[in-house]
Scaffold this active site. Structure first.
Site, short mmCIF file in Angstrom:
data_model
loop_
_atom_site.label_atom_id
_atom_site.label_comp_id
_atom_site.label_asym_id
_atom_site.label_seq_id
_atom_site.Cartn_x
_atom_site.Cartn_y
_atom_site.Cartn_z
N ASP A 231 0.86 -1.17 0.00
CA ASP A 231 0.00 0.00 0.00
C ASP A 231 0.90 1.24 0.00
O ASP A 231 2.07 1.16 0.40
CB ASP A 231 -0.89 -0.03 1.26
CG ASP A 231 -1.78 1.18 1.40
OD1 ASP A 231 -2.26 1.70 0.37
OD2 ASP A 231 -2.01 1.60 2.54
N ASP B 124 -0.25 4.89 1.11
CA ASP B 124 -0.47 5.80 2.24
C ASP B 124 -0.35 5.08 3.57
O ASP B 124 -0.99 4.06 3.81
CB ASP B 124 -1.84 6.47 2.11
CG ASP B 124 -1.89 7.38 0.89
OD1 ASP B 124 -1.06 8.30 0.82
OD2 ASP B 124 -2.73 7.14 0.01
#
Length: 177
Positions: A7, A9
């Site tokens: 991922d 963020d």
């Protein structure tokens, strides 16, 4: 070769830190930095503050200058020698983020080809052996092994294997040096 999906963020990019700085500097709030790192922001902020914060997040340029998480760049580079590395970022909620995120990834992780960057909504579409993410909802729908990257909004969750930082990811996925 095993496939590892990361991922962006609050895994690669320290998005929460930027949000905390905005709240401390631009909001009328009595919350301390320590408090802002203790729980999800939606639990701490007034609904009007959350609305304002979401407007800021959805403005062009917000994602352009976020700091890279400590150790992420070096570790991802090393991982790319042992795994097929993908980056999957859920950005449909904030459509103005596409260009900023793509440019940010190219600037900080240029060794990851554009073909291995996935912009999506839910990550249930990701076909990978591992997904490292800070949101439990993405791991719940994932078919491979999900690993939870610690963040203030997931500290109470015990459903997944957890890592606190990139050093722990290195210990988990890389051979001993």
């Amino acid at each position: 070769m095993l496939r590892l999906t990361l991922d962006m963020d609050d895994v690669l990019a320290n998005t929460h830190k930027k949000l905390v700085n905005i709240i401390l500097n631009d909001f009328d709030s009595l919350l301390t930095e320590e408090q802002l790192h203790s729980k999800a922001l939606k639990e701490l902020l007034h609904p009007k503050q959350l609305k304002r914060l979401n407007k800021i997040i959805d403005s062009p340029g917000f994602f352009a200058d976020i700091e890279v998480m400590d150790g992420a760049k070096e570790t991802v580079y090393r991982l790319s020698h042992f795994y097929e590395v993908f980056i999957a970022t859920a950005c449909m909620e904030f459509p103005t983020s596409f260009k900023d995120k793509f440019d940010w990834l190219h600037r900080h992780f240029s060794f990851i080809p554009w073909t291995n960057i996935v912009f999506c909504g839910y990550k249930s579409i990701i076909h990978s052996d591992y997904l490292i993410d800070d949101h439990v909802r993405n791991l719940m729908a994932f078919k491979g092994e999900g690993i939870l990257f610690s963040a203030p909004h997931n500290l109470q969750n015990r459903a997944f294997k957890r890592v606190a930082n990139w050093e722990e990811i290195s210990e988990l996925f890389l051979p001993v040096a």
